[in-house]
Structures are given as C-alpha cells and as structure tokens.
Design an enzyme around this catalytic site. Structure first.
Site, mmCIF file in Angstrom:
data_model
loop_
_atom_site.group_PDB
_atom_site.id
_atom_site.type_symbol
_atom_site.label_atom_id
_atom_site.label_comp_id
_atom_site.label_asym_id
_atom_site.label_seq_id
_atom_site.Cartn_x
_atom_site.Cartn_y
_atom_site.Cartn_z
ATOM 1 C CE LYS A 9 36.024 40.571 41.004
ATOM 2 N NZ LYS A 9 35.169 40.065 42.114
ATOM 3 C CD GLU B 53 28.939 53.759 36.254
ATOM 4 O OE1 GLU B 53 29.016 54.947 37.165
ATOM 5 O OE2 GLU B 53 28.100 52.957 36.365
ATOM 6 C CB CYS C 120 26.661 54.746 40.316
ATOM 7 S SG CYS C 120 25.885 54.414 38.873
ATOM 8 C CD GLU D 226 29.159 56.892 44.976
ATOM 9 O OE1 GLU D 226 28.305 56.857 44.173
ATOM 10 O OE2 GLU D 226 30.192 56.403 44.998
#
Length: 487
Positions: A181, A256, A289, A384
């Site tokens: 997906k 992750e 990331c 973040e």
C-alpha cells in the site's frame, strides 16, 4: 487512454488496484495532485476493507506456490524485475518527480537505479543466504529461513518507489507474497511497479498493490489475521495504530519511524566539510527521515561554521524540480507546508531567531531555514518537522555534545564531523542511533542493518536482517544415530 488511465508526460498509468494478477476498480476515488504546481494528475481507485481482503486472499492463495519456488527461480524473477525497472528509468523518474516533487536529476541518476539495485541485491543475497551447520554433543544443528506468509508493506511519500522496493524485494526473495500500500499522496510508481513485475513473469497474486487512505484500507490490512508480516515506514502515531491493530494476531512488525538526528561539529573538524554536510540536510526539501536537522557546534567555532554554512546555503536554487539546475523542490502537500510553518512560527514565539529563511515561498515551497537561540526542551528541537528547517545549538565539550545529541525521544541516525579518529570512535560509541556517519552523510549499503532506536523504530532490515524478519527461522537438530538401514 481509458477511464482508468492517466498520463504523466506521455507515460500511461493505470489508476486501479493490482490484485491477483488483475486490475480492480473501486467505487470511490481520491485525487492525486502534483506538488510542483498543483496540477491534478488524476483520480485514483480508493480502496477499503473489501479491497484489502481481496488482496490478502490473493496473496494467501499464491503463497504456497511462491514459497515452494526454488531460490534460483525466485532470484531470476527478481533480476527480471530489475531489468524492467532499468528499461523504464526515465519514465519512472518523470512520474515520481511529478507525483512527489523530488528532483528529476536525482531520480534519474540515483533513486531509480537504486530501485533496480534493491531487487538485484536481495536476489543475489538469497542465493548465498546460509548458516554453517554446528554440532551439539554429536547432534547436527541446521538453520533454515522458511517463508512466513503474506506480508503487508506500507510505504511513505518522500521516496515512494525506492522505499517500496526496499521492502518488496526482500519480502519476495524470502518467499513471501506481498500486499503493497503506497502513500495516498504518491501512488503512481507503485502502479507502474505492478506492470513491470507482471511483465517480468511474477506469478499472479505474489505482488498485489492497493491504494487508498490508511484509516480505510491500511487498518484493514494490518488487522487481517492472514497477514504474517507488517513493515511500515512513517510516523510514530501511525505506527502506534498499526501495532495496536496487529497485536491481537501477534503479527510481527518492522517499523522505521521518525528522526530528529544530530550533526555534531567539533572544533577540530574540517569546517568546509561540516558546512557541506549541514547544507546537505536540505535534500528533498528536508523530507528525509535520516536528516540531521539538529546542528550541534562546538562554541569556539560556531561563528565561523555559521558563516561558511550561510555562504553555501544561500547559493542553493529552489524551484521546479524538473529543472536540472534546481537544488530544492517543493514540499509534498499544502498540509505539510502548513505544518512546517507552524513549527517555525511557534519557535519564533518561543524566542528563536532565523539565521536564514523562516517563511514559505510561492506555491508549496518553503525557504531553507536555520534557527538559533533554541532551547533543548523546545518543540522545534524535540519534534520532527520534516521540512527544510535546521536548528543550531552550541556545546562546550564532548560530554555536553553527547548529552544534547541523545536528548530527544528519537534515535534514527547521527553524523559526526571531527578531525580526530579517537574522538570519532569515542563519541559514536555513546550516541543512540541506528546509523552513525563520521565525516560523511547518507552512505548506505544494503548489506548493513538499517533501523532506529527509541521512538525511531522497531527492528532492523538489510542483508540477512531482512530475511530474519520476513522469514520464520528454523533450527533442525538431527541425532547421530537411530537411522534404519535402507541399503
């Protein structure tokens, strides 16, 4: 062109799901928009629980045959997929740039070749995957990697095809079937991957691609009792929901997640190199990331480092990612741009100062930003942002540098700039991170373990670690006697 096809720069893309070797439409659709200029690329099939169930059923039906396929044949098919990717690198690069706004030159020269390499690497690693037999009191132990079953792979929008194939390739090599997906903001190259895999001869149902929103189709996948592995790259809140939905069936997870990585610049570092490393964190408009968004500089060289950094950063060209001279493209979505600016404006309200940037530009572009006068416990340092926003803090010595570096809930990566190899070894040993780069950044080898610590993730993938995750490891112990004579 048909009602289920859209076109990007002459490349035709089927907007339907790929389930059991066939294209499958949905009643509803969602709109895919290019971040470059807001152009509507097309309407994409919007799946839900019914499509998720159909895709898992197809993967389950195909699993026994694929799991029993000899390693050499699985490897051959993965190489055939890599061949197909290489034939279509230009098309894939153009489509991905239109869909996620990353630099076309990067897609052509680095990202799409890496997509092909993902398949070749895991195909080759499969053929040498082995553990030497060992003895226990005369008994022989033999370790094997058994395919686990259908795998749900949920991938992000910042490097859609590369990160999808980073999961798809080892899962297929391991003998698992896959339901992929892609992120709803960037679905197009996953559809092209389905075509490439089919043309390569991958059996029907071995790779399935479904599209839609996480709350509608993603949850149905991750809670399905027939899914035996889930690999996800994305945000911490979404990972929590996935873990909760997987818990009733004890489905193994590889996660992750986000990062707030530090770049430690010591006074003995090559400051030009350190400034280059810091400017590199604006790659992909800061939507990486691993990006070292917290720049920590030894106080005695902070002023000189900042001068060199600014000299380099202000020369970056921001604009259309299809232009070969562009260095920074747009951010992915108006919602993401609003989120980025919200972080920056709240930082200003808390006393931060912009050395450069600190504001949006026309369209979905945000000016490369460096903020200083930020507190360690402030939101801008702790959370973040996922945009072209860096912070700068100073430290007095190694102990303070390490304390600041480790002072968030994340632990994905860290970068160290120093001219002293002993210091590099000493500091890197204390950093909480899945990857530490010393005087370099983003050097990645697929045989190395990859993942994060703390809230940056669960588990490691890469090389044998990928097979450890996608397989059920078995140890078979054989006694030295007890055999009947079959002579």
């Amino acid at each position: 062109m048909t009602e289920h096809t859209l076109e990007v720069a002459g490349v035709a893309i089927d907007t339907r799901h790929w389930i059991g070797g066939e294209r499958v439409a949905s009643v509803g659709t969602f709109t895919d928009v290019s971040p470059i200029d807001g152009t509507v690329l097309g309407e994409i099939a919007r799946g839900g629980p019914a499509e998720a169930a159909a895709a898992v059923a197809a993967a389950k039906a195909a699993f026994p045959g694929w799991a029993a396929t000899p390693r050499a044949e699985r490897a051959r098919l993965l190489h055939a997929i890599a061949d197909g990717v290489e034939k279509r690198i230009e098309e894939l690069a153009i489509v991905e740039t239109a869909d996620n706004g990353a630099l076309l030159r990067s897609h052509r020269r680095g990202v799409m070749p890496r997509v092909a390499h993902n398949f070749r690497f895991f195909a080759d690693w499969l053929l040498k995957l082995d553990h030497e037999d060992f003895e226990t009191r005369g008994h022989t132990n033999h370790v094997s990697w058994d395919p686990a079953g259908p795998s749900a792979l949920i991938t992000p929008w910042n490097a859609p095809l590369m990160l999808s194939t980073w999961k798809v390739a080892p899962a297929l090599a391991a003998g698992n079937t896959v339901v992929l997906k892609p992120a709803e903001w960037t679905p197009l190259t996953a559809s092209l991957l389905a075509d490439i895999a089919a043309e390569a001869g991958l059996p029907a149902g071995v790779l399935n691609v479904v599209q839609g929103y996480g709350a509608e189709i993603g949850d149905a996948l991750t809670s399905h009792p027939d899914v035996r592995r889930i690999s996800f790259t994305g945000s911490v809140p979404t990972a929590r929901r996935i873990a909760a939905s997987a818990a009733p069936h004890l489905t193994p997870l590889s996660l992750e997640l986000g990062g707030k990585s530090p770049l430690l610049v010591f006074a003995d570092a090559d400051l030009d190199l350190a400034a280059d490393l810091a400017v590199e964190q604006y790659d992909n408009a800061g939507q990486v990331c691993l990006a070292a968004t917290r720049v920590l500089v030894e106080g005695s060289v902070a002023e000189e480092f900042t001068r060199r950094f600014v000299d380099k950063a202000i020369r970056l060209r921001q604009g259309d990612p299809r232009d070969e001279t562009t260095d920074i493209g747009p951010n992915i979505h108006p919602r993401q741009l609003e989120k980025i600016d919200g972080f920056v404006q709240r930082a200003f309200a808390a006393g931060a100062r912009a050395v450069i940037g600190g504001h949006p530009k026309d369209g979905q572009y945000y000016a490369p930003t460096l903020l200083t006068d930020v507190a360690q416990d402030s939101e801008i340092v702790q959370e973040e942002v996922f945009g072209p926003v860096l912070t700068l803090q100073t430290f007095a010595d190694e102990d303070e540098a390490v304390r600041l570096a480790n002072g968030t809930r994340f632990g994905l990566a860290a970068t160290v700039a120093t001219g002293d190899p002993e210091r590099a070894e000493r500091v890197s040993a204390q950093l909480v991170a899945g990857t530490v780069w010393i005087n370099c950044f983003f050097v990645r080898d697929l045989q190395a373990p990859f993942g994060g610590s703390r809230h940056s993730g669960v588990g490691r993938e890469g090389g044998t670690w990928s097979f450890d995750f996608y397989c059920d490891l078995k140890n078979t112990v054989t006694a030295p006697k007890g055999w009947k004579d079959h002579g």
